[in-house]
Design a protein around this motif. Structure first.
Motif, short mmCIF file in Angstrom:
data_model
loop_
_atom_site.label_atom_id
_atom_site.label_comp_id
_atom_site.label_asym_id
_atom_site.label_seq_id
_atom_site.Cartn_x
_atom_site.Cartn_y
_atom_site.Cartn_z
N PRO A 44 50.76 36.80 39.33
CA PRO A 44 50.12 36.13 40.46
C PRO A 44 49.73 37.09 41.58
CG PRO A 44 52.04 34.89 39.74
CD PRO A 44 52.06 36.19 38.98
N VAL A 45 50.53 38.10 41.83
CA VAL A 45 50.21 39.07 42.88
C VAL A 45 48.94 39.83 42.52
CG1 VAL A 45 51.01 41.09 44.13
CG2 VAL A 45 52.64 39.28 43.52
N THR A 46 48.86 40.31 41.28
CA THR A 46 47.66 41.03 40.83
C THR A 46 46.44 40.14 40.87
OG1 THR A 46 49.03 42.41 39.39
CG2 THR A 46 46.66 42.35 38.94
N MET A 47 46.60 38.88 40.48
CA MET A 47 45.48 37.95 40.49
C MET A 47 44.94 37.75 41.91
SD MET A 47 44.69 34.53 41.27
CE MET A 47 46.30 33.75 41.32
N GLY A 97 41.24 38.77 43.21
CA GLY A 97 40.40 37.76 43.84
C GLY A 97 39.86 38.22 45.18
N TRP A 98 40.72 38.84 45.97
CA TRP A 98 40.26 39.39 47.25
C TRP A 98 39.20 40.46 47.04
CZ3 TRP A 98 40.24 38.30 52.20
CH2 TRP A 98 39.97 39.30 53.12
N LEU A 99 39.37 41.27 46.02
CA LEU A 99 38.39 42.30 45.70
C LEU A 99 37.05 41.69 45.30
CD1 LEU A 99 38.28 45.45 45.46
CD2 LEU A 99 38.71 45.14 43.02
N LEU A 100 37.10 40.58 44.57
CA LEU A 100 35.86 39.92 44.17
C LEU A 100 35.07 39.45 45.38
CD1 LEU A 100 37.02 37.76 41.10
CD2 LEU A 100 35.40 39.66 41.05
N PHE A 101 35.75 38.91 46.36
CA PHE A 101 35.06 38.39 47.54
C PHE A 101 34.56 39.51 48.46
CE2 PHE A 101 37.34 34.36 46.64
CZ PHE A 101 36.27 33.50 46.70
N THR A 102 35.35 40.57 48.58
CA THR A 102 35.01 41.61 49.55
C THR A 102 34.03 42.64 49.02
OG1 THR A 102 37.00 42.83 48.90
CG2 THR A 102 37.17 41.34 50.80
N GLU A 103 34.03 42.89 47.71
CA GLU A 103 33.21 43.97 47.17
C GLU A 103 32.17 43.53 46.15
OE1 GLU A 103 35.27 47.40 45.84
OE2 GLU A 103 36.70 47.42 47.50
N TYR A 104 32.35 42.37 45.53
CA TYR A 104 31.45 41.97 44.45
C TYR A 104 30.68 40.68 44.76
CZ TYR A 104 33.98 45.48 41.79
OH TYR A 104 34.55 46.66 41.36
N ASN A 105 30.69 40.24 46.00
CA ASN A 105 29.88 39.09 46.42
C ASN A 105 30.13 37.86 45.53
OD1 ASN A 105 28.07 37.76 48.08
ND2 ASN A 105 26.26 38.41 46.92
N PHE A 106 31.41 37.57 45.33
CA PHE A 106 31.78 36.46 44.45
C PHE A 106 31.34 35.11 45.03
CE2 PHE A 106 35.23 33.70 42.55
CZ PHE A 106 34.65 33.65 41.29
N ILE A 107 31.17 35.03 46.33
CA ILE A 107 30.73 33.78 46.94
C ILE A 107 29.35 33.39 46.43
CG2 ILE A 107 29.66 34.83 48.97
CD1 ILE A 107 31.77 31.61 48.90
N HIS A 108 28.52 34.38 46.12
CA HIS A 108 27.20 34.09 45.55
C HIS A 108 27.34 33.49 44.15
CE1 HIS A 108 22.99 34.53 44.40
NE2 HIS A 108 23.37 35.22 43.34
N LEU A 160 38.84 44.00 30.36
CA LEU A 160 40.25 43.62 30.18
C LEU A 160 40.94 43.35 31.52
CD1 LEU A 160 41.39 46.07 27.33
CD2 LEU A 160 40.59 43.71 27.13
N ASN A 161 40.18 42.81 32.48
CA ASN A 161 40.73 42.51 33.80
C ASN A 161 41.15 41.04 33.81
OD1 ASN A 161 41.24 42.08 36.54
ND2 ASN A 161 39.69 43.57 37.17
N THR A 162 42.38 40.79 33.34
CA THR A 162 42.85 39.40 33.26
C THR A 162 43.07 38.80 34.65
OG1 THR A 162 45.13 40.21 33.04
CG2 THR A 162 43.90 39.74 31.02
N GLY A 163 43.30 39.63 35.66
CA GLY A 163 43.47 39.09 37.01
C GLY A 163 42.22 38.39 37.49
N GLN A 164 41.06 39.01 37.30
CA GLN A 164 39.81 38.39 37.71
C GLN A 164 39.48 37.17 36.85
OE1 GLN A 164 36.68 41.30 37.87
NE2 GLN A 164 37.63 42.47 39.54
N ILE A 165 39.79 37.25 35.57
CA ILE A 165 39.54 36.10 34.70
C ILE A 165 40.34 34.89 35.17
CG2 ILE A 165 39.81 35.20 32.36
CD1 ILE A 165 39.34 38.04 31.32
N ILE A 166 41.63 35.10 35.43
CA ILE A 166 42.48 33.99 35.88
C ILE A 166 42.02 33.48 37.23
CG2 ILE A 166 44.82 33.36 36.54
CD1 ILE A 166 45.80 35.43 34.49
N PHE A 167 41.62 34.40 38.12
CA PHE A 167 41.16 33.98 39.44
C PHE A 167 39.90 33.12 39.31
CE2 PHE A 167 38.86 34.50 43.43
CZ PHE A 167 39.84 34.17 44.34
#
Length: 284
Positions: free
Chosen positions: A71-74, A78-89, A248-255
């Motif tokens: 859960p910590v890695t996830m 998730g924070w990385l997705l929003f801050t660096e990869y424009n996940f909100i789009h 193989l980034n299961t943290g982003q997949i789960i998020f």
């Protein structure tokens, strides 16, 4: 001859004997309701328990991080997705596709379902084809839709449309066809014609059930959009999950999966609130 005397019990005692004894309320009795507060607490408790078990297996070293992130890695991913990869789009694109395809399906399916439920010749004409199409997986149409519509938004909207429209048609037809016959006969007695029966009896009576059907099918639409985004997509939550799987980034997949569940849960609550407000007289 001796007269036989009959002793009658007082009326109050007879009435009391006919009343069944009040049973004691039990927390786990069948069909026993729970308070709204208890319902929320029990629902939150399950999520807390689930996360604790998940953390125990991952942080305790029982499962390799390659196969299941903690859960910590996830949360970090998730924070990385929003801050660096424009996940909100990506979230916005997925929500737009779900709503677009679902609204298209509802516009077509609800009138057809009402017609099938109200008029038996129309039901006999359409029901076999609709039932046949209902069992066809929407994902099976993706290769054809790519050929017909390309890899753009039309293809993804059509996947959701195909996956939703036939389900809505049949469910609406069943709800409308199950109208109370006594109400229909009473309307005829009062001078209503066929169109008046549909407009003033069948549709108002079926409206709460139709709204509940749309709420349920909206949840199914989320499964179709992810399938559509897994193939030939450059944006969306499904596209992010595919890219994360390659790394193989299961943290982003789960998020991504959790974000889908949260958005779906919010939309479900909104749908329920709207239905309760529009149909406050209904038991739904």
């Amino acid at each position: 001859m001796e007269s036989t005397s009959i002793v009658r019990a007082p009326a109050s005692l007879s009435a009391a004997a006919s009343v069944p004894p009040r049973r004691r309320r039990q927390a786990f009795a069948p069909l026993e309701p729970v308070s709204p507060r208890a319902r929320w607490m029990l629902g939150v408790a399950f999520f807390v328990l689930f996360v604790l078990v998940w953390a125990a297996f991952t942080l305790g070293g029982f499962v390799s991080p390659t196969f299941l992130a903690s859960p910590v890695t996830m949360v970090k991913e998730g924070w990385l997705l929003f801050t660096e990869y424009n996940f909100i789009h990506d979230i916005g694109m997925t929500v737009w596709r779900v709503l677009g395809g679902f609204i298209m399906a509802a516009i077509v399916a609800v009138p057809l379902g009402i017609a099938m439920g109200a008029y038996k010749p129309i039901e006999a004409f359409l029901e076999p084809f609709v039932s046949f199409c209902r069992y066809l997986p929407a994902s099976a149409f993706i290769p054809l839709l790519i050929l017909w519509a390309g890899l753009g938004e039309t293809q993804k909207l059509l996947v959701i449309f195909i996956g939703s429209v036939f389900q809505i048609i049949l469910m609406v037809a069943v709800i409308v066809g199950g109208a109370r016959r006594d109400l229909v006969e009473a309307a005829y007695t009062l001078g209503a014609n066929s169109s008046g029966i549909v407009k003033r009896v069948l549709i108002p009576g079926a409206a709460p059930g139709i709204a509940e059907t749309l709420r349920l099918v909206l949840g199914w639409a989320w499964t179709y959009v992810i399938v559509a985004e897994l193939i030939g997509s450059s944006s969306g939550i499904g596209h992010m999950i595919t890219d994360s799987q390659a790394l193989l980034n299961t943290g982003q997949i789960i998020f991504g999966i959790i974000v889908i569940g949260i958005i779906g849960l919010i939309s479900d609550f909104v749908f329920k609130a709207i239905n309760r407000r529009l149909f406050a007289w209904s038991a739904l």
